[in-house]
Design an enzyme around this catalytic site. Structure first.
Site, PDB file in Angstrom:
ATOM      1  N   LYS A  13       0.843  -1.217   0.000  1.00  0.00           N
ATOM      2  CA  LYS A  13       0.000   0.000   0.000  1.00  0.00           C
ATOM      3  C   LYS A  13       0.872   1.260   0.000  1.00  0.00           C
ATOM      4  O   LYS A  13       0.678   2.159  -0.811  1.00  0.00           O
ATOM      5  CB  LYS A  13      -0.933   0.026   1.231  1.00  0.00           C
ATOM      6  CG  LYS A  13      -1.905  -1.135   1.296  1.00  0.00           C
ATOM      7  CD  LYS A  13      -2.836  -1.044   2.488  1.00  0.00           C
ATOM      8  CE  LYS A  13      -2.153  -1.130   3.836  1.00  0.00           C
ATOM      9  NZ  LYS A  13      -1.474  -2.424   4.109  1.00  0.00           N
ATOM     10  N   ARG A  88     -10.051   1.269   8.397  1.00  0.00           N
ATOM     11  CA  ARG A  88      -9.530  -0.055   8.677  1.00  0.00           C
ATOM     12  C   ARG A  88     -10.543  -0.931   9.409  1.00  0.00           C
ATOM     13  O   ARG A  88     -10.223  -2.038   9.813  1.00  0.00           O
ATOM     14  CB  ARG A  88      -8.304   0.118   9.568  1.00  0.00           C
ATOM     15  CG  ARG A  88      -7.104  -0.656   9.134  1.00  0.00           C
ATOM     16  CD  ARG A  88      -6.036  -0.289  10.134  1.00  0.00           C
ATOM     17  NE  ARG A  88      -4.870  -1.039   9.988  1.00  0.00           N
ATOM     18  CZ  ARG A  88      -3.833  -0.680   9.222  1.00  0.00           C
ATOM     19  NH1 ARG A  88      -3.885   0.405   8.489  1.00  0.00           N
ATOM     20  NH2 ARG A  88      -2.775  -1.418   9.211  1.00  0.00           N
ATOM     21  N   ARG A 127      11.455  -5.855   4.676  1.00  0.00           N
ATOM     22  CA  ARG A 127      11.211  -4.412   4.586  1.00  0.00           C
ATOM     23  C   ARG A 127      12.160  -3.618   5.486  1.00  0.00           C
ATOM     24  O   ARG A 127      12.424  -3.994   6.618  1.00  0.00           O
ATOM     25  CB  ARG A 127       9.770  -4.096   4.995  1.00  0.00           C
ATOM     26  CG  ARG A 127       9.567  -2.574   5.110  1.00  0.00           C
ATOM     27  CD  ARG A 127       8.152  -2.152   5.211  1.00  0.00           C
ATOM     28  NE  ARG A 127       7.426  -2.871   6.230  1.00  0.00           N
ATOM     29  CZ  ARG A 127       6.103  -2.901   6.305  1.00  0.00           C
ATOM     30  NH1 ARG A 127       5.386  -2.255   5.426  1.00  0.00           N
ATOM     31  NH2 ARG A 127       5.509  -3.579   7.253  1.00  0.00           N
ATOM     32  N   ARG A 161      10.811  -2.075  11.127  1.00  0.00           N
ATOM     33  CA  ARG A 161       9.731  -1.590  11.998  1.00  0.00           C
ATOM     34  C   ARG A 161       9.547  -2.484  13.219  1.00  0.00           C
ATOM     35  O   ARG A 161       9.651  -3.700  13.119  1.00  0.00           O
ATOM     36  CB  ARG A 161       8.414  -1.550  11.194  1.00  0.00           C
ATOM     37  CG  ARG A 161       8.075  -0.169  10.700  1.00  0.00           C
ATOM     38  CD  ARG A 161       6.968  -0.153   9.691  1.00  0.00           C
ATOM     39  NE  ARG A 161       5.729  -0.796  10.114  1.00  0.00           N
ATOM     40  CZ  ARG A 161       4.626  -0.808   9.361  1.00  0.00           C
ATOM     41  NH1 ARG A 161       4.623  -0.203   8.176  1.00  0.00           N
ATOM     42  NH2 ARG A 161       3.536  -1.410   9.775  1.00  0.00           N
ATOM     43  N   ARG A 172      -1.299  -8.985  13.100  1.00  0.00           N
ATOM     44  CA  ARG A 172      -1.794  -7.953  12.163  1.00  0.00           C
ATOM     45  C   ARG A 172      -2.599  -8.591  11.036  1.00  0.00           C
ATOM     46  O   ARG A 172      -3.609  -8.037  10.597  1.00  0.00           O
ATOM     47  CB  ARG A 172      -0.614  -7.144  11.608  1.00  0.00           C
ATOM     48  CG  ARG A 172      -0.093  -6.118  12.610  1.00  0.00           C
ATOM     49  CD  ARG A 172       1.315  -5.647  12.295  1.00  0.00           C
ATOM     50  NE  ARG A 172       1.441  -5.071  10.984  1.00  0.00           N
ATOM     51  CZ  ARG A 172       2.596  -4.976  10.326  1.00  0.00           C
ATOM     52  NH1 ARG A 172       3.712  -5.409  10.870  1.00  0.00           N
ATOM     53  NH2 ARG A 172       2.621  -4.431   9.145  1.00  0.00           N
TER      54      ARG A 172
HETATM   55  P1  AP5 Z   1       4.720  -1.658   1.905  1.00  0.00           P
HETATM   56  O1  AP5 Z   1       4.418  -0.766   0.764  1.00  0.00           O
HETATM   57  O2  AP5 Z   1       5.462  -1.134   3.068  1.00  0.00           O
HETATM   58  O3  AP5 Z   1       3.392  -2.435   2.380  1.00  0.00           O
HETATM   59  P2  AP5 Z   1       2.102  -1.903   3.143  1.00  0.00           P
HETATM   60  O4  AP5 Z   1       0.916  -2.496   2.477  1.00  0.00           O
HETATM   61  O5  AP5 Z   1       2.154  -0.424   3.273  1.00  0.00           O
HETATM   62  O6  AP5 Z   1       2.307  -2.635   4.521  1.00  0.00           O
HETATM   63  P3  AP5 Z   1       2.173  -2.104   6.009  1.00  0.00           P
HETATM   64  O7  AP5 Z   1       2.848  -3.140   6.867  1.00  0.00           O
HETATM   65  O8  AP5 Z   1       2.649  -0.693   6.116  1.00  0.00           O
HETATM   66  O9  AP5 Z   1       0.683  -2.158   6.229  1.00  0.00           O
HETATM   67  P4  AP5 Z   1      -0.044  -2.159   7.557  1.00  0.00           P
HETATM   68  O10 AP5 Z   1      -1.391  -1.907   7.085  1.00  0.00           O
HETATM   69  O11 AP5 Z   1       0.156  -3.361   8.375  1.00  0.00           O
HETATM   70  O12 AP5 Z   1       0.725  -0.998   8.390  1.00  0.00           O
HETATM   71  P5  AP5 Z   1       0.346   0.489   8.745  1.00  0.00           P
HETATM   72  O13 AP5 Z   1       1.583   1.268   8.820  1.00  0.00           O
HETATM   73  O14 AP5 Z   1      -0.757   0.962   7.880  1.00  0.00           O
HETATM   74  O15 AP5 Z   1       5.527  -2.921   1.280  1.00  0.00           O
HETATM   75  C1  AP5 Z   1       6.002  -3.969   2.108  1.00  0.00           C
HETATM   76  C2  AP5 Z   1       7.380  -4.420   1.587  1.00  0.00           C
HETATM   77  O16 AP5 Z   1       7.209  -5.034   0.308  1.00  0.00           O
HETATM   78  C3  AP5 Z   1       8.394  -3.281   1.365  1.00  0.00           C
HETATM   79  O17 AP5 Z   1       9.647  -3.715   1.763  1.00  0.00           O
HETATM   80  C4  AP5 Z   1       8.352  -3.021  -0.133  1.00  0.00           C
HETATM   81  O18 AP5 Z   1       9.597  -2.574  -0.626  1.00  0.00           O
HETATM   82  C5  AP5 Z   1       8.006  -4.408  -0.687  1.00  0.00           C
HETATM   83  N1  AP5 Z   1       7.197  -4.363  -1.901  1.00  0.00           N
HETATM   84  C6  AP5 Z   1       6.140  -3.549  -2.171  1.00  0.00           C
HETATM   85  N2  AP5 Z   1       5.623  -3.821  -3.390  1.00  0.00           N
HETATM   86  C7  AP5 Z   1       6.366  -4.858  -3.883  1.00  0.00           C
HETATM   87  C8  AP5 Z   1       6.330  -5.590  -5.105  1.00  0.00           C
HETATM   88  N3  AP5 Z   1       5.422  -5.330  -6.069  1.00  0.00           N
HETATM   89  N4  AP5 Z   1       7.228  -6.577  -5.288  1.00  0.00           N
HETATM   90  C9  AP5 Z   1       8.153  -6.861  -4.333  1.00  0.00           C
HETATM   91  N5  AP5 Z   1       8.240  -6.189  -3.157  1.00  0.00           N
HETATM   92  C10 AP5 Z   1       7.362  -5.199  -2.942  1.00  0.00           C
HETATM   93  O19 AP5 Z   1      -0.251   0.321  10.208  1.00  0.00           O
HETATM   94  C11 AP5 Z   1       0.583  -0.052  11.283  1.00  0.00           C
HETATM   95  C12 AP5 Z   1      -0.216  -0.076  12.561  1.00  0.00           C
HETATM   96  O20 AP5 Z   1      -0.715   1.242  12.846  1.00  0.00           O
HETATM   97  C13 AP5 Z   1      -1.453  -0.974  12.576  1.00  0.00           C
HETATM   98  O21 AP5 Z   1      -1.132  -2.312  12.879  1.00  0.00           O
HETATM   99  C14 AP5 Z   1      -2.289  -0.293  13.668  1.00  0.00           C
HETATM  100  O22 AP5 Z   1      -1.821  -0.608  14.946  1.00  0.00           O
HETATM  101  C15 AP5 Z   1      -2.014   1.183  13.418  1.00  0.00           C
HETATM  102  N6  AP5 Z   1      -2.971   1.778  12.494  1.00  0.00           N
HETATM  103  C16 AP5 Z   1      -2.714   2.334  11.272  1.00  0.00           C
HETATM  104  N7  AP5 Z   1      -3.842   2.793  10.697  1.00  0.00           N
HETATM  105  C17 AP5 Z   1      -4.850   2.526  11.573  1.00  0.00           C
HETATM  106  C18 AP5 Z   1      -6.253   2.719  11.533  1.00  0.00           C
HETATM  107  N8  AP5 Z   1      -6.861   3.276  10.469  1.00  0.00           N
HETATM  108  N9  AP5 Z   1      -6.994   2.321  12.600  1.00  0.00           N
HETATM  109  C19 AP5 Z   1      -6.402   1.770  13.674  1.00  0.00           C
HETATM  110  N10 AP5 Z   1      -5.078   1.524  13.764  1.00  0.00           N
HETATM  111  C20 AP5 Z   1      -4.306   1.898  12.720  1.00  0.00           C
HETATM  112 MG    MG Z   2       2.384   0.906   4.871  1.00  0.00          MG
END
Ligand code: AP5
Ligand code: MG
Length: 217
Positions: A13, A88, A127, A161, A172
């Site tokens: 994402k 979410r 990552r 992270r 997660r």
């Molecule tokens: P990346 O782009 O980092 O993936 P992502 O989908 O953004 O994954 P996240 O782990 O950030 O998602 P998440 O939803 O768990 O975390 P968030 O920060 O939102 O890509 C991942 C890896 O793959 C990278 O190394 C990249 O280089 C590689 N990659 C990407 N595309 C590729 C491809 N095509 N081919 C090969 N490699 C590739 O949330 C974290 C925490 O915050 C949550 O757990 C929660 O506690 C809190 N939180 C956030 N938002 C909310 C909300 N709305 N409500 C409540 N709690 C929340």
């Molecule tokens: Mg992310």
């Protein structure tokens, strides 16, 4: 345009959002990045969020919805935005609909990034993100920085992270299936969902997403 990106942890994402937001000239709003910025600045909001994030749980809606709304009300987001990681759960989706209604605007699309679970585990394990800005994302083998441990964008230090440990990732993923996936049906009922196969090169996925957005206009 007003777009929501959905997909499991590690789906790409944040990676896709960076390119899509640039192509579409709209701000990338990631609630995860906003929480991480608050944690590194030591704010009260960051202190509230950290324990939930480290446990792989959702941060409570009363904290999250206000923070997301404040960001969406910033001047750069008036004409559109790309939401990453918000909403979410269904109550956040309802709160977002309410806010959009008050502003007299609607979402254009919900992009659902589809990636098999074994792939997201590999993506998360490798990552590395930047200490200065958690939207600068790399992967040790799939998208390695030019110099190991150093951010190509700003020269910051790259690190893993805190919530990318195996146990937290498992939690997660469970939270994603139980709490976040239901928003896909919520948005299907509004005919907004476009499924984007998200295996393949980063740029191929971006092209699929751009084609879907342009086709849907
Ligand atoms: P990346 O782009 O980092 O993936 P992502 O989908 O953004 O994954 P996240 O782990 O950030 O998602 P998440 O939803 O768990 O975390 P968030 O920060 O939102 O890509 C991942 C890896 O793959 C990278 O190394 C990249 O280089 C590689 N990659 C990407 N595309 C590729 C491809 N095509 N081919 C090969 N490699 C590739 O949330 C974290 C925490 O915050 C949550 O757990 C929660 O506690 C809190 N939180 C956030 N938002 C909310 C909300 N709305 N409500 C409540 N709690 C929340
Ligand atoms: Mg992310």
């Amino acid at each position: 345009m007003r777009i929501v990106l959905v997909g499991p942890p590690g789906a790409g994402k944040g990676t896709q959002a960076a390119y899509l937001a640039k192509n579409l000239a709209i701000p990338h709003i990631s609630t995860g990045d906003l929480f991480r910025a608050n944690i590194s600045q030591g704010t009260d909001l960051g202190k509230k969020a950290k324990a939930f994030m480290d446990a792989g749980e959702l941060v409570p809606d009363e904290v999250t919805i206000g923070m997301a709304r404040d960001r969406m009300n910033q001047p750069d987001a008036i004409g559109g935005f790309l939401l990453d990681g918000f909403p979410r759960n269904v109550s956040q989706a309802e709160a977002l609909d309410e806010a959009l209604k008050e502003d007299g605007v609607t979402l254009d699309a919900v992009l659902d990034l589809e990636v098999p679970e074994e792939e997201v585990v590999k993506r998360i394990a490798g990552r590395r993100i930047c200490r200065n800005d958690s939207s600068h994302v790399f992967h040790v083998s799939y998208s390695a920085p030019k110099q190991e441990g150093v951010c190509d964008v700003c020269g910051g230090e790259l690190y893993q992270r805190d919530d990318d440990s195996e146990a937290t990732v498992r939690k997660r993923l469970e939270v994603y299936h139980t709490q976040t996936e239901p928003i896909i049906d919520y948005y299907k009922a509004q005919d907004l969902v476009v499924t984007i196969p998200a295996l393949g090169k980063v740029e191929e996925v971006t092209e699929r997403a751009m084609a879907a957005l342009q086709g849907g206009e």
